[in-house]
Structure formats: C-alpha cells, structure tokens
Design a protein around this motif. Sequence first.
Motif: not given
Length: 203
Positions: A118-138
């Motif tokens: 949550x809040x940052x990117x991590x190798x081989x992981x599902x990540x969640x962070x906020x971008x322009x008041x929208x929550x992005x999952x990837x």
Amino acid sequence: MLNKLVKFLGEDDYFIKKDKDINIIEVREKTNGIVNQDIAFILVEDGLKYDILRKSRGIETKIITLSNKATALFFLGAKVKVSRLSTLYPKPKISHISSKDNAREILSDFLDDGLYEIEKRKKDAICLFEENNIYVVGYCDMDMVFHIISEDNPDLTMGTKVLVNFTWKYMHFKKMIEEYGIELNYTTQDYKEILYDLLNLKN
C-alpha cells in the motif's frame, strides 16, 4: 503428465477426459458424483501451441494460448480451481477501511504480506496507491514494471477490496504452483500470458 493433473485436481471432484485422436483434454466439475454438463475447461493441442478454452452450454471461449505443454496442463488445472476460488477458499469480507494504516492492520491477518503493498510499488506484488483522488490497483512485475488492474476506485475501501480480491487469487495461485510441483520460469512469455489472464492486467 496427465497423471499429475489428475492428482492435482482429484478424481472425486473432477471428471477428466482425454481424446487421444484429436489431442484434447476436457475437465468438468463433479458434485456428489454428478458431472457438470454445462461448464467445461478444455486444453487443445494444436501443433506447437496449446489453447485453453472455457465451454459454457456449448459455446467455447478461448482463454489463453501457451507454448509449453507442462505449463499448459498446470494452468488448465489452476484455471479450474481459480473458477471455484470462492467455494474452495472463501476470503474474509471487508466492510469499511478508515485509513491506510487500518487497511494494513486488517489485511495482515489473512494475506501474505510479501504479495501486496500500500502506497508504494513492490516487486511481484499487488499494489494500491492514490493518484489524483482515485485509488489505483495494479501488479508490479519482477522488473518493477507496473501493470494496471483497476484505476477507477473512488475511495480507499473500494481500492482495498480490489487489492484483496487479486492478492487472494494470486496468493492461492502461488500455493497451487507448489501443490502441483512445477517450476515456472518467470521470464518466459507463457508466464507473462498467465499473469495477464489471472490478474486481468490492462497493459
């Protein structure tokens, strides 16, 4: 190879049929000994490629094309199990998430902390962070390339639910690799295709 698939799925829970003449393997779920006649997963060997299809009431839809037979057999079994994930491995339900710290505290109880961030990117992981008041999952791959799963979550609760859905699926997929006893090369095109399908990657 087929024996490995049969052992992985279990003869009591699935009907597995191989047609040697046309190189097709068909898998159907069984409930109390009764074979599901509506839905089947099929592996078709076509020269040097292997197509996995889902058949629903006579209509076939291609899921993926792979180049390695052992990988294709494993993913056929994995797709069958993933299609029943909510029944085989029910995930805990989440109501309201008040903060990112609250999300971390709740998720740590049932998710593998190496497979999400949550809040940052991590190798081989599902990540969640906020971008322009929208929550992005990837998904952040082994090369730290970020692939979008969902980019339209209006609040933290919704974003966390999406994160949980895909981390839960990925976590159990990793367990299936171990259970099946197969070594997958993360650098191959086959593995990349599998992740695109499994995690619904958009890019």
